[in-house]
Structure formats: C-alpha cells, structure tokens
Design an enzyme around this catalytic site. Sequence first.
Site, mmCIF file in Angstrom:
data_model
loop_
_atom_site.group_PDB
_atom_site.id
_atom_site.type_symbol
_atom_site.label_atom_id
_atom_site.label_comp_id
_atom_site.label_asym_id
_atom_site.label_seq_id
_atom_site.Cartn_x
_atom_site.Cartn_y
_atom_site.Cartn_z
ATOM 1 C CG ASP A 1 -4.470 2.369 10.451
ATOM 2 O OD1 ASP A 1 -5.653 3.132 11.368
ATOM 3 O OD2 ASP A 1 -4.616 1.333 9.934
ATOM 4 N NE ARG B 1 -2.946 1.886 2.960
ATOM 5 C CZ ARG B 1 -3.689 0.725 4.591
ATOM 6 N NH1 ARG B 1 -5.328 1.242 4.205
ATOM 7 N NH2 ARG B 1 -3.497 0.943 5.143
#
Length: 526
Positions: free
Chosen positions: A440, A160
């Site tokens: 996160d 990612r």
Amino acid sequence: MTAIKVTGALKPRYEEILSHDALAFLEALHKTFNATRLALLEARQERQKSFDKGALPDFLAETKSVREGAWTVAPLPADLLDRRVEITGPVDKKMIINALNSGARVFMTDFEDASSPTWANMVEGQINLKDLWAGTLGFTDETTGKAYAVGANPAALMVRPRGWHLSERHVLIDGERMSGSLFDFGLYVFHNAKTMIARGKTPAFYLPKMESHKEARLWNDVFSFAEDHLGLQRSALRCTVLIETLPAAFEMDEILYEMRDHIIGLNCGRWDYIFSFIKRLGTNPNFLTPDRSVMTMASNFLAAYSLLLIKTCHRRGAFAMGGMAAQIPVKGDDAANETAFNKVRADKEREASNGHDGTWVAHPGMVKLATEVFDRLMPSQNQIGRQRDDVAITQADMLSLHKGERTEAGLRENIRVGVQYIEAWLRGRGAVPLYNLMEDAATAEISRVQIWQWIHHGAALNDGRKVTPALFESVLKDEMENIRNALGASTYDAGRFPEAIKLFSDMSLAKTCAEFLTLPAYEVID
C-alpha cells in the site's frame, strides 16, 4: 445560498450518499474543526524544523502527570473483545465481501493507504458500506458468473478514514477544500451509526497518521460532536489509533488519555512507522538507515516501540494490536509459499508471545495461519490483563537504529516497488500485489524517503560507491527497462509510468524531503 459545493461527477446513487442532510452534516464538521486541523498540520512543520536542527523526539515533560496517572479508557464494547486476527483492504464490493467472509475477527476497510482516493472510489465505497448495513451488499461477477454475498457470521467492521493531511478536493466549503478525514468519517457515521447501534454493533474506526496527542484531542472532539449531532450516547463511537509516526510513539499515554471516552486500543503501524522514522530524522546523519529489509520488528527501535505500546495499552485497559503481515500466497510455488508462511508464523508468534491482543494480515489466505498462532498462544479473548511491568523503554531505545549494509539491491528494490505502486495508484488502485507482497502507500513512501535520505547524505553502499543523483538516475532507467520487459511493451505503454517515474524521481531528488507523495499525486487523479 449554501456554502458547500460538490464538484465531483454525480453518478448513479451518489446523491443518495451526498444527500442534503448529509452535506449539511459535513459542512458542520468542516466549519467546526477545519481551522484546528490546519493549525495542527502547521505545527507538524514547526516541529520538523527542530528535528532538522538536531533535536530528537522525547517523552513530553509537560504531560508527565498523564503518564504517571492511574486512569483507564472507557469499558470496551462487547462485540470487539476478541480481535485476534484482523484483515485489511480497500472499499470495493468484492474486497469487502471476501474480507468479511475470510474468517478474520475484524475487517478494517480502508479509505486511506489501501485505496487510491479517486472520487469514484471514495463515494462508491460509502455506497458499499451503506448497502452492507442495509443488508443488500452483493453482486455477480460478469466475467465468471460467481455470486458474492456476505455470509452468516461476518467479521466485525472497522473503517479507516483518510489522515488529517489529506483533503477531498471534490467538496468545497466556502471555496475551501474539505478534510478527507471528515468527509470519510462524516458520511459513514451519518448513514450507518444508528443502524449499527440498533443491531448491537459498534461503529468503530481506525485512525491513521496522527503525530501528537493534540491531534488525538481533535479526533475526540469530532467524535463527541458527531454523537451529539446524531443523538447518540457518549462513547457510542469507538476507535483504534494507529501508532505509525515517530512523534506519536512518544505520546501513546497522552493519545489514549485524550480519547479515553472513545478509544479502545493502539496498533503498531510498522510500515508507516519506518517511513516516519526516516522522514522525521532524515537530515540527521546519525540516523542513516540500512536496507529496509534489515529493519525488522524483532530488534532496535521497532521492537522498543512495539513493547512500549503493549505495556502502555494494557495498563490503560486497551487493546495492543500487532502489525501487518504483507505476504500473500504464491500460486503454483510450494517453496515460495512455505517461505512466506514461515515468515508470517514467526512474526505472529513474536507478537502473541510479547502480549499483543491481535494482528493484521493483508490476504484471506493468511487468516487461518495467524488464527492458529493466536489460538495456541492466546487462548483467552485478549491479553489485556497481562501487564508488562518488566518493560522499561527509554528515549535511546526508541531511537536505536538497526545495523546493516546499504546495497545496490536495496536501492533497486526501492525503485521497483515505489514506481510500480505509484503507477497503480494513479490508475485508481491502492492495494497492489508486488513480488508476493500486498503493498500500500506506506511501502512506496518508505522507498522514496530512504532514497532521498541516501542521496542527501551521499550514503555509501557496501561496494564503496556513494548514492548520488547520477547513480539513482542510472539505476532508475535500468529498472524501468526491466519492468517494461517483464510486463510487455503494450501493457507498460498503456499505463501511467511516465507520470509515476517523474513523481518518484522528483521527490527522491528534491532538496527537502516532502511530507507525503500522495499529496502531489492526488492532484493528477480523477
């Protein structure tokens, strides 16, 4: 004189990654695509102005023919047909090795929300991935003496890169910052794509934070450009797109169509989706959110978008991936562990029963549980053949808000999690265990935009008090004292709490809701 300039420190092996030819490739990507990227980011702000005036996102009239057309994406690669459990995490050596060896089918290594984008993290992450495909990734922990090496049957790898909104300030081209997306993507494909393809592996990506099919079109152009530049066949590079913004959820067909040569699926990025829902509709009093613990995937706008994603993907021959289970095992607490495992099990059973082709976990300790659920409910490699023609989702369904209270406990949780995550991020950590969950950047974003929304509207808590700047500041002070006591004065004082508190407070109290907290935070990290 070259137009590209690297301003970051060049530590050992950095020049191996930032070679002359690699930088030339990055420069070509930037000069070809950056102007379009910036224009699309500006288009987001123009769209936000309409939302602030009361407009609501809806399915696009001008792309009705795409939604109604009978087309499918390119055939799926053989090495990614079974994605029943995917694990995610940052790009450091230990995490990469442990995740690849976890028993998950796929590991998404993350230059975005699970990584703090320090220069060292970003470049050393690229070194680690280059070493992985060279067969040399491994190390011995100096403290424990434990050796780490990739096992014989590792998970498939997906990468990612950072979202379109993020830049890489350590690389300037004609004096302009390079896109973080193009930096991460470009270095990985340049150094590894041919090696992977020679081994029968697919260079695959997870693409985050898109808001429209036009942003997907840009990514598709980038993929095609890279294939042509590197001498790869069309569709050699593949991706899954995270549907984690409210506008993108109304353009899922269109995103698949724009990337049909390269895309293999969509994913329910649930935490960022909540963040986007609040951010995009935050000034509208009709969408004043309850405590975030109330907003679950089993109902209202979250359930609607998940079901529509499954129906849309399967109709187009693509994977419909489920969302994250953020729970992590709790050492020495069987009761807490059982509670966590039961939550994960119920969530994964819902996903598999609804038709998702796989799911996400944040910790190796949850891989076995999630695998058992999908093995039981999805005995085949995937469920793409399962069409959900019974699903009929309307604009109203996509905007249906969960009912529930706003509480002081919810306010306190937002403050605790938001500030502590930002403090760790400023120190270079992007995946942070807090209160038995792996957090996160998305979690911190939910925390601050929800507080912003409550203050903006003077929202009432269940005890009758309104959420005002004064109440926020009082609770913030109290929570920071609690955290200092819990951590110990020396640990707290050695951290970056003053900067984190100021950033979180300034953004929560701002007149307008800022796009991303990571943008100002990026300016104060290495």
